[in-house]
Design a protein around this motif. Structure first.
Motif, PDB file in Angstrom:
ATOM      1  N   ILE A  53       0.556 -14.030  -6.987  1.00 17.93           N
ATOM      2  CA  ILE A  53      -0.214 -12.866  -6.551  1.00 17.93           C
ATOM      3  C   ILE A  53       0.545 -11.562  -6.747  1.00 17.93           C
ATOM      4  O   ILE A  53      -0.053 -10.552  -7.005  1.00 17.93           O
ATOM      5  CB  ILE A  53      -0.649 -13.027  -5.081  1.00 17.93           C
ATOM      6  N   ASN A  54       1.847 -11.558  -6.665  1.00 22.63           N
ATOM      7  CA  ASN A  54       2.567 -10.290  -6.682  1.00 22.63           C
ATOM      8  C   ASN A  54       3.472 -10.076  -7.884  1.00 22.63           C
ATOM      9  O   ASN A  54       4.095  -9.053  -7.970  1.00 22.63           O
ATOM     10  CB  ASN A  54       3.425 -10.148  -5.419  1.00 22.63           C
ATOM     11  N   THR A  55       3.550 -10.996  -8.817  1.00 21.03           N
ATOM     12  CA  THR A  55       4.576 -10.870  -9.832  1.00 21.03           C
ATOM     13  C   THR A  55       4.281  -9.922 -10.985  1.00 21.03           C
ATOM     14  O   THR A  55       5.049  -9.018 -11.211  1.00 21.03           O
ATOM     15  CB  THR A  55       4.993 -12.247 -10.358  1.00 21.03           C
ATOM     16  N   PRO A  56       3.204 -10.071 -11.764  1.00 19.06           N
ATOM     17  CA  PRO A  56       3.028  -9.143 -12.895  1.00 19.06           C
ATOM     18  C   PRO A  56       2.889  -7.698 -12.439  1.00 19.06           C
ATOM     19  O   PRO A  56       2.292  -7.403 -11.415  1.00 19.06           O
ATOM     20  CB  PRO A  56       1.748  -9.625 -13.579  1.00 19.06           C
ATOM     21  N   ALA A  57       3.426  -6.804 -13.255  1.00 18.40           N
ATOM     22  CA  ALA A  57       3.426  -5.378 -12.905  1.00 18.40           C
ATOM     23  C   ALA A  57       2.021  -4.808 -12.787  1.00 18.40           C
ATOM     24  O   ALA A  57       1.786  -3.901 -12.003  1.00 18.40           O
ATOM     25  CB  ALA A  57       4.221  -4.593 -13.937  1.00 18.40           C
ATOM     26  N   GLU A  58       1.059  -5.339 -13.562  1.00 16.64           N
ATOM     27  CA  GLU A  58      -0.285  -4.774 -13.511  1.00 16.64           C
ATOM     28  C   GLU A  58      -1.073  -5.216 -12.291  1.00 16.64           C
ATOM     29  O   GLU A  58      -2.152  -4.714 -12.038  1.00 16.64           O
ATOM     30  CB  GLU A  58      -1.065  -5.095 -14.784  1.00 16.64           C
ATOM     31  N   GLN A  59      -0.566  -6.170 -11.534  1.00 17.20           N
ATOM     32  CA  GLN A  59      -1.280  -6.638 -10.353  1.00 17.20           C
ATOM     33  C   GLN A  59      -0.988  -5.727  -9.169  1.00 17.20           C
ATOM     34  O   GLN A  59       0.140  -5.293  -8.964  1.00 17.20           O
ATOM     35  CB  GLN A  59      -0.858  -8.056  -9.988  1.00 17.20           C
ATOM     36  N   PRO A  60      -2.009  -5.417  -8.372  1.00 21.20           N
ATOM     37  CA  PRO A  60      -1.769  -4.587  -7.188  1.00 21.20           C
ATOM     38  C   PRO A  60      -0.909  -5.339  -6.179  1.00 21.20           C
ATOM     39  O   PRO A  60      -0.993  -6.553  -6.068  1.00 21.20           O
ATOM     40  CB  PRO A  60      -3.173  -4.333  -6.633  1.00 21.20           C
ATOM     41  N   GLN A  61      -0.081  -4.607  -5.495  1.00 24.63           N
ATOM     42  CA  GLN A  61       0.744  -5.213  -4.465  1.00 24.63           C
ATOM     43  C   GLN A  61      -0.108  -5.498  -3.236  1.00 24.63           C
ATOM     44  O   GLN A  61      -0.935  -4.691  -2.837  1.00 24.63           O
ATOM     45  CB  GLN A  61       1.910  -4.291  -4.095  1.00 24.63           C
ATOM     46  N   ILE A  62       0.095  -6.645  -2.620  1.00 23.67           N
ATOM     47  CA  ILE A  62      -0.680  -7.074  -1.461  1.00 23.67           C
ATOM     48  C   ILE A  62       0.107  -6.740  -0.197  1.00 23.67           C
ATOM     49  O   ILE A  62       1.256  -7.133  -0.055  1.00 23.67           O
ATOM     50  CB  ILE A  62      -0.949  -8.596  -1.503  1.00 23.67           C
ATOM     51  N   GLU A  63      -0.496  -6.015   0.699  1.00 21.67           N
ATOM     52  CA  GLU A  63       0.093  -5.682   1.987  1.00 21.67           C
ATOM     53  C   GLU A  63      -0.452  -6.675   2.994  1.00 21.67           C
ATOM     54  O   GLU A  63      -1.621  -6.620   3.357  1.00 21.67           O
ATOM     55  CB  GLU A  63      -0.274  -4.247   2.376  1.00 21.67           C
ATOM     56  N   GLU A  64       0.352  -7.615   3.438  1.00 21.74           N
ATOM     57  CA  GLU A  64      -0.102  -8.710   4.285  1.00 21.74           C
ATOM     58  C   GLU A  64      -0.527  -8.273   5.685  1.00 21.74           C
ATOM     59  O   GLU A  64      -1.369  -8.898   6.286  1.00 21.74           O
ATOM     60  CB  GLU A  64       0.981  -9.784   4.399  1.00 21.74           C
ATOM     61  N   SER A  65       0.069  -7.216   6.221  1.00 25.26           N
ATOM     62  CA  SER A  65      -0.213  -6.863   7.601  1.00 25.26           C
ATOM     63  C   SER A  65      -1.514  -6.083   7.777  1.00 25.26           C
ATOM     64  O   SER A  65      -1.968  -5.891   8.885  1.00 25.26           O
ATOM     65  CB  SER A  65       0.951  -6.059   8.184  1.00 25.26           C
ATOM     66  N   ARG A  66      -2.135  -5.651   6.717  1.00 26.24           N
ATOM     67  CA  ARG A  66      -3.370  -4.879   6.813  1.00 26.24           C
ATOM     68  C   ARG A  66      -4.567  -5.813   6.889  1.00 26.24           C
ATOM     69  O   ARG A  66      -4.600  -6.857   6.262  1.00 26.24           O
ATOM     70  CB  ARG A  66      -3.542  -3.963   5.615  1.00 26.24           C
ATOM     71  N   THR A  67      -5.573  -5.386   7.625  1.00 26.70           N
ATOM     72  CA  THR A  67      -6.814  -6.148   7.693  1.00 26.70           C
ATOM     73  C   THR A  67      -7.977  -5.191   7.521  1.00 26.70           C
ATOM     74  O   THR A  67      -7.873  -4.002   7.794  1.00 26.70           O
ATOM     75  CB  THR A  67      -6.956  -6.878   9.050  1.00 26.70           C
ATOM     76  N   ALA A  68      -9.092  -5.746   7.063  1.00 27.60           N
ATOM     77  CA  ALA A  68     -10.306  -4.948   6.900  1.00 27.60           C
ATOM     78  C   ALA A  68     -11.295  -5.349   7.989  1.00 27.60           C
ATOM     79  O   ALA A  68     -11.349  -6.497   8.407  1.00 27.60           O
ATOM     80  CB  ALA A  68     -10.919  -5.205   5.531  1.00 27.60           C
ATOM     81  N   THR A  69     -12.075  -4.403   8.422  1.00 25.57           N
ATOM     82  CA  THR A  69     -13.107  -4.729   9.406  1.00 25.57           C
ATOM     83  C   THR A  69     -14.282  -5.381   8.691  1.00 25.57           C
ATOM     84  O   THR A  69     -14.479  -5.217   7.486  1.00 25.57           O
ATOM     85  CB  THR A  69     -13.604  -3.462  10.121  1.00 25.57           C
ATOM     86  N   ILE A  70     -15.065  -6.109   9.449  1.00 20.76           N
ATOM     87  CA  ILE A  70     -16.275  -6.707   8.893  1.00 20.76           C
ATOM     88  C   ILE A  70     -17.198  -5.606   8.381  1.00 20.76           C
ATOM     89  O   ILE A  70     -17.774  -5.725   7.301  1.00 20.76           O
ATOM     90  CB  ILE A  70     -16.975  -7.598   9.940  1.00 20.76           C
ATOM     91  N   PHE A  71     -17.307  -4.532   9.134  1.00 18.67           N
ATOM     92  CA  PHE A  71     -18.151  -3.417   8.713  1.00 18.67           C
ATOM     93  C   PHE A  71     -17.697  -2.866   7.367  1.00 18.67           C
ATOM     94  O   PHE A  71     -18.506  -2.636   6.467  1.00 18.67           O
ATOM     95  CB  PHE A  71     -18.172  -2.314   9.766  1.00 18.67           C
TER      96      PHE A  71
END
Length: 149
Positions: free
Chosen positions: A3-21
């Motif tokens: 998930i995080n290795t190739p340079a063109e892939q966006p970095q994933i921030e694990e501590s963030r969450t999205a609301t259902i809304f």
């Protein structure tokens, strides 16, 4: 999982969450507004593109990706020589299928088809089957072993 290795892939921030809304706003309102009547087809191909950006080698990696992407809990229900049956469940799916609006799970279907295509090295196609009464989505991924890539 890659998930995080190739340079063109966006970095994933694990501590963030999205609301259902927020999720529903983007998925059920904005995307159909932008994509119009072609929403299901475009989402299917977008799912395939995501799978090429995030290639996964195992079923376990696919299950983990679905959880991390907040798409739901993916389960392999059956597999034979030309087909796999998956089931997807999540609280978001429950809220989506309970409404009377038309919902698409083509993003997930495209993602599954491309992952299986990559893993089995054959052309694969996926079909969604929403089951409203049990609040789950079933996916059938099919391939022909003669259609090698």
């Amino acid at each position: 999982m890659n998930i995080n290795t190739p340079a063109e892939q966006p970095q994933i921030e694990e501590s963030r969450t999205a609301t259902i809304f927020g999720y529903e706003l983007l998925r059920e309102v904005l995307l159909p507004e932008i994509l119009g009547k072609d929403t299901p087809e475009i989402l299917y191909w977008a799912g395939k593109r995501l799978a090429r950006i995030y290639p996964l080698n195992t079923l376990e990696e696919m299950i983990e990706f679905f959880n991390r992407a907040a798409w739901g809990d993916l389960t392999l229900k059956s597999e034979n020589k030309n087909e796999m049956e998956f089931e997807l469940t999540s609280p978001l799916i429950i809220s989506r299928v309970k409404s009377k609006a038309e919902h698409f799970f083509q993003l997930e279907a495209g993602f599954l088809s491309q992952q299986i295509q990559n893993q089995k090295e054959v052309i694969a196609e996926a079909f969604e089957h929403p089951i409203k009464r049990s609040h789950k989505i079933q996916f059938t991924v099919k391939w022909d072993n003669k259609d090698q890539i």
